[in-house]
Design an enzyme around this catalytic site. Structure first.
Site, short mmCIF file in Angstrom:
data_model
loop_
_atom_site.label_atom_id
_atom_site.label_comp_id
_atom_site.label_asym_id
_atom_site.label_seq_id
_atom_site.Cartn_x
_atom_site.Cartn_y
_atom_site.Cartn_z
N LYS A 71 0.87 -1.18 0.00
CA LYS A 71 0.00 0.00 0.00
C LYS A 71 0.90 1.22 0.00
O LYS A 71 1.85 1.30 0.78
CB LYS A 71 -0.86 0.00 1.28
CG LYS A 71 -1.81 1.15 1.37
CD LYS A 71 -3.13 0.82 0.69
CE LYS A 71 -4.01 2.02 0.46
NZ LYS A 71 -3.72 2.77 -0.77
N LYS A 107 5.22 1.91 -2.80
CA LYS A 107 5.23 3.34 -3.18
C LYS A 107 5.48 3.43 -4.68
O LYS A 107 6.08 2.53 -5.27
CB LYS A 107 6.34 4.08 -2.43
CG LYS A 107 6.07 5.57 -2.29
CD LYS A 107 5.06 5.85 -1.17
CE LYS A 107 4.67 7.31 -1.12
NZ LYS A 107 3.82 7.59 0.05
N THR A 191 -5.17 12.36 7.01
CA THR A 191 -3.76 12.42 7.44
C THR A 191 -3.56 13.58 8.42
O THR A 191 -2.95 13.41 9.49
CB THR A 191 -2.83 12.56 6.23
OG1 THR A 191 -3.16 11.54 5.30
CG2 THR A 191 -1.38 12.43 6.64
N ASN A 222 -2.35 19.13 1.51
CA ASN A 222 -3.41 18.31 2.10
C ASN A 222 -3.19 18.05 3.59
O ASN A 222 -4.10 18.24 4.40
CB ASN A 222 -3.48 16.99 1.33
CG ASN A 222 -4.49 16.04 1.94
OD1 ASN A 222 -4.17 15.30 2.86
ND2 ASN A 222 -5.71 16.11 1.48
P1 NAD Z 1 0.82 18.48 -0.97
O1 NAD Z 1 1.43 18.38 -2.31
O2 NAD Z 1 -0.67 18.58 -0.85
O3 NAD Z 1 1.45 19.70 -0.16
C1 NAD Z 1 2.81 19.91 -0.03
C2 NAD Z 1 3.00 21.27 0.61
O4 NAD Z 1 4.39 21.47 0.87
C3 NAD Z 1 2.54 22.42 -0.26
O5 NAD Z 1 1.88 23.38 0.53
C4 NAD Z 1 3.83 23.02 -0.78
O6 NAD Z 1 3.73 24.41 -1.04
C5 NAD Z 1 4.74 22.77 0.42
N1 NAD Z 1 6.16 22.81 0.10
C6 NAD Z 1 6.83 22.17 -0.87
N2 NAD Z 1 8.14 22.49 -0.82
C7 NAD Z 1 8.28 23.34 0.22
C8 NAD Z 1 9.39 24.03 0.79
N3 NAD Z 1 10.61 23.88 0.32
N4 NAD Z 1 9.17 24.84 1.85
C9 NAD Z 1 7.92 24.99 2.35
N5 NAD Z 1 6.85 24.36 1.86
C10 NAD Z 1 7.03 23.55 0.81
O7 NAD Z 1 1.37 17.22 -0.15
P2 NAD Z 1 0.71 16.48 1.09
O8 NAD Z 1 -0.17 15.42 0.59
O9 NAD Z 1 0.22 17.47 2.06
O10 NAD Z 1 2.01 15.74 1.69
C11 NAD Z 1 2.97 16.42 2.49
C12 NAD Z 1 3.87 15.40 3.13
O11 NAD Z 1 3.09 14.47 3.89
C13 NAD Z 1 4.72 14.53 2.21
O12 NAD Z 1 5.91 14.18 2.84
C14 NAD Z 1 3.86 13.28 2.04
O13 NAD Z 1 4.62 12.15 1.65
C15 NAD Z 1 3.35 13.15 3.44
N6 NAD Z 1 2.13 12.35 3.58
C16 NAD Z 1 0.99 12.68 2.91
C17 NAD Z 1 -0.15 11.92 3.10
C18 NAD Z 1 -1.46 12.29 2.46
O14 NAD Z 1 -2.47 11.62 2.75
N7 NAD Z 1 -1.53 13.32 1.64
C19 NAD Z 1 -0.12 10.80 3.95
C20 NAD Z 1 1.06 10.52 4.64
C21 NAD Z 1 2.18 11.29 4.45
#
Ligand code: NAD
Length: 428
Positions: A71, A107, A191, A222
């Site tokens: 997953k 992944k 999340t 997100n």
């Molecule tokens: P997303 O693409 O929705 O958001 C990413 C955010 O990070 C954006 O606001 C972007 O502007 C910001 N960002 C990117 N580079 C940056 C920088 N250098 N400085 C400051 N801000 C920066 O992604 P997401 O889904 O929110 O995921 C974020 C993290 O959480 C990732 O590591 C992802 O693997 C992890 N994650 C996400 C989920 C999920 O359900 N979406 C679940 C588990 C883990």
């Protein structure tokens, strides 16, 4: 900014090796668990709107499937690498085991820049991805989901391509789909909310009222947005939010010393989690450099953007006021920074516990798909909170009993569960 000299896969392996040593895992088990069981590397040719063809490089990996089908999300990012996918797949194995759901770790990734693609190009890319790996995915084998840069629409195109190829209805092949098209209510919040369920329980255990705390957040995508909403709804105050600005190709931190209005920031962000800087300034936000989020005088730091953000070189800028680091992102802290965090007595809620709400709700989505019966949002969130709090308490108890750092406690639980499954199956 992420420091380029850190390799997330080496970080994931180092974290594993340290715990494997302390658990006295035998050499054969260590060799097996420190790398993915299967890796697919492939290309996706896409017809672009201007008539040219562009070839995208992509990956799908299964780290371990001893406890259930793989997953994990598919990350769409220009700097995606095989090693990032290996690391994220590894962390998914530990994450699913920590929250005790019957899934393994996988992944995927596509090296691409989603904002530079039209919707038609993005759709062709998503469908092309599935055409390359459809024999290797399915609810009984490997279930992809969204990650950075991909979204519910991408998942629906992927599901549709899979169903077109296989001539059936298999909504459980992929999660993170839109609600009404097989998606689960609560998935988009899961999340971020999951992070705060864990934080809330920690604050209860250490007897600290959430309403008296302040936080600074990296990211406003997100995870960050929903975490910020729930945290402020419970009375916490977010002082600063940092995010990437596409137009300037750099990050900014938006600050309001008396607390950011998260609904207001949500209204002025785009689909990629970038806050409109002109509108933010007009609303009275102070605009600081991207890395200023980490040096704010707050109680809680919540990194929710990318890996390798909290390193020994930035650690001295962390305010002495910080008591908790809540890892919403995957791998935001480098292993060489863990001892510094531990020494300063900061409580760290590790990524594969804190952000496990997403995969837990994805699991609920799949269960609902398989039953073809859908729960209400309250029911989903109630089940999610139960799972997150149960996982947190198990990790917290091991940390207390063994007097270990919370990341190490989570690893001890996860590695033992996966190693037991491998042994019970007779794989080693
Ligand atoms: P997303 O693409 O929705 O958001 C990413 C955010 O990070 C954006 O606001 C972007 O502007 C910001 N960002 C990117 N580079 C940056 C920088 N250098 N400085 C400051 N801000 C920066 O992604 P997401 O889904 O929110 O995921 C974020 C993290 O959480 C990732 O590591 C992802 O693997 C992890 N994650 C996400 C989920 C999920 O359900 N979406 C679940 C588990 C883990």
């Amino acid at each position: 900014m992420a420091e380029a000299n850190y390799n997330p896969y080496e970080n994931a392996q180092k974290q594993f090796d340290d715990i494997a040593e302390s658990l006295n895992l035998d050499a054969g088990m260590r060799e097996f668990l420190r790398q993915p069981m299967m890796e697919l590397h492939f290309t996706i040719p896409v017809k672009m709107d201007d008539g040219t063809t562009k070839t995208f490089n992509a990956f799908r990996m299964k780290h371990n499937t001893a406890r259930g089908p793989a997953k994990g999300g598919i990350r769409f990012h220009p700097h995606e690498t095989a090693d990032t996918v290996r690391a994220l797949a590894t962390w998914m194995t530990w994450k699913c085991a920590t929250v005790d759901i019957p899934l393994g770790g996988g992944k995927g990734g596509i090296i691409c820049d989603p904002p530079s693609l039209s919707q038609n190009e993005l759709e062709r890319l998503c469908r092309g991805y599935v055409r390359k790996i459809w024999t290797q995915i399915g609810h009984e084998m490997d279930i992809p989901a969204p990650d950075v840069g991909s979204n519910a629409q991408c998942m629906l195109w992927m599901m549709d391509e899979y169903e077109t190829i296989t001539a059936g209805h298999y909504p459980g092949v992929i999660t993170g789909k839109p609600v009404g098209m097989g998606g689960s209510l609560g998935r988009k919040e899961a999340t971020g909310y999951g992070c705060i369920y864990v934080l809330k329980d920690l604050l209860r255990v250490i007897n600290c009222p959430i309403g008296s705390t302040t936080a600074s957040i990296q990211g406003f995508g997100n995870v960050a947005e929903h975490a910020a909403h729930m945290y402020t709804n419970l009375g916490g105050k977010v002082i600063a939010v940092s995010c990437w600005n596409q137009a300037d190709s750099k990050a900014y931190t938006f600050k309001k010393a008396d607390g950011c209005d998260i609904s207001e920031l949500t209204e002025i962000k785009d689909q990629y989690g970038s806050i409109d800087k002109d509108k933010a300034i007009a609303l009275g936000y102070e605009m600081l450099p991207g890395d200023a989020w980490i040096s704010q005088d707050v109680d809680i730091l919540i990194p929710c953007a990318l890996e390798n953000q909290i390193t020994p070189s930035v650690f001295p800028s962390i305010s002495k006021q910080v008591k908790i680091i809540l890892e919403g992102a995957n791998g935001p802290t480098t292993p060489d920074c863990d001892p510094l965090i531990k020494d300063r007595g900061i409580i760290l809620l590790p990524d594969f516990l804190a952000n496990a709400g997403g995969v837990t709700c994805s699991y609920f989505e799949q269960v609902q798909n398989n039953m073809n019966y859908y729960w209400g949002k309250d029911e989903v969130l109630e089940k999610l909170e139960y799972a997150m709090v149960k996982a947190f308490r198990a990790v917290y108890d091991v940390a207390q009993e063994k007097n270990v750092y919370m990341r190490d406690a989570a690893y001890i639980i996860a590695i033992n569960r996966v190693a037991d499954a491998v042994k019970l199956r007779g794989w080693l």
